[in-house]
Motif scaffolding. Structure first.
Motif, short mmCIF file in Angstrom:
data_model
loop_
_atom_site.label_atom_id
_atom_site.label_comp_id
_atom_site.label_asym_id
_atom_site.label_seq_id
_atom_site.Cartn_x
_atom_site.Cartn_y
_atom_site.Cartn_z
N ILE A 1 0.89 -1.37 -0.16
CA ILE A 1 0.06 -0.22 -0.02
C ILE A 1 1.02 1.06 -0.09
O ILE A 1 0.46 2.19 -0.95
N GLU B 1 1.10 4.17 -2.91
CA GLU B 1 0.77 5.44 -2.64
C GLU B 1 1.77 6.51 -2.83
O GLU B 1 1.35 7.66 -3.14
N LEU C 1 -5.57 3.72 -7.28
CA LEU C 1 -6.45 3.76 -5.94
C LEU C 1 -7.12 2.53 -5.75
O LEU C 1 -7.55 2.03 -4.71
N GLN C 2 -7.58 1.80 -6.99
CA GLN C 2 -8.47 0.67 -6.90
C GLN C 2 -7.25 -0.66 -6.23
O GLN C 2 -8.08 -1.12 -5.46
N ARG C 3 -6.25 -0.44 -6.58
CA ARG C 3 -5.49 -1.46 -6.17
C ARG C 3 -5.05 -1.39 -4.52
O ARG C 3 -5.06 -2.46 -3.82
N VAL C 4 -5.04 -0.07 -4.30
CA VAL C 4 -4.64 0.18 -2.87
C VAL C 4 -5.92 0.09 -2.21
O VAL C 4 -5.88 -0.74 -1.10
N SER C 5 -6.96 0.22 -2.60
CA SER C 5 -8.47 -0.03 -1.83
C SER C 5 -8.54 -1.74 -1.76
O SER C 5 -8.98 -2.22 -0.69
N GLN C 6 -8.33 -2.34 -2.56
CA GLN C 6 -8.39 -3.97 -2.61
C GLN C 6 -7.29 -4.38 -1.56
O GLN C 6 -7.60 -5.18 -0.74
N GLU D 1 -6.22 -2.65 0.95
CA GLU D 1 -6.70 -2.42 2.33
C GLU D 1 -7.69 -3.23 2.83
O GLU D 1 -7.66 -3.93 4.08
N ARG D 2 -8.59 -3.76 1.82
CA ARG D 2 -9.64 -4.54 2.28
C ARG D 2 -9.08 -6.08 2.59
O ARG D 2 -9.48 -6.54 3.52
#
Length: 115
Positions: free
Chosen positions: A55, A59, A66-71, A73-74
């Motif tokens: 992440i 960043e 941002l989709q990759r980061v969001s995934q 994070e999930r």
């Protein structure tokens, strides 16, 4: 895995050792069961660190995905929740998760190296 290349996480909400006390059993466990449980917790903790590093790496890119980061994070939150709730007496699940997350950690580590 003291020399693991994942490094220290930055701005991580769940520490690698945070959940250990919360999911400790009510009574003493046989040594083998306790070691298996701790091993699974450790492997899952390393996965959390790896996600945190990925992440952070993403960043700081000029155009982060941002989709990759969001995934990620999930995924990190899912691992943290599994880790918090892992019942030491569920030997089959402990063994299965340790095996699954050991494979995941190797994959994440390669991703870190590629970034």
């Amino acid at each position: 895995m003291a020399d693991h290349r994942c490094g220290a996480p930055v701005d991580m909400e769940v520490s690698v050792t945070e959940s250990v006390a919360r999911n400790a059993p009510e009574s003493a466990l046989p040594a083998g069961l306790a070691v298996s449980h701790q091993t699974a917790l450790d492997i899952m903790g390393i996965a959390i660190v790896c996600y945190s590093v990925l992440i952070e790496q993403e960043e700081v890119r000029p155009s982060p995905d941002l989709q990759r980061v969001s995934q990620w994070e999930r995924d990190l939150e899912a691992v943290a929740e599994l880790r918090r709730t892992l019942d030491a007496r569920d030997t089959e699940r402990v063994r299965r998760l340790a095996d699954e997350y050991a494979v995941l950690v190797r994959r994440l580590d390669r991703m870190i190296d590629d970034n």
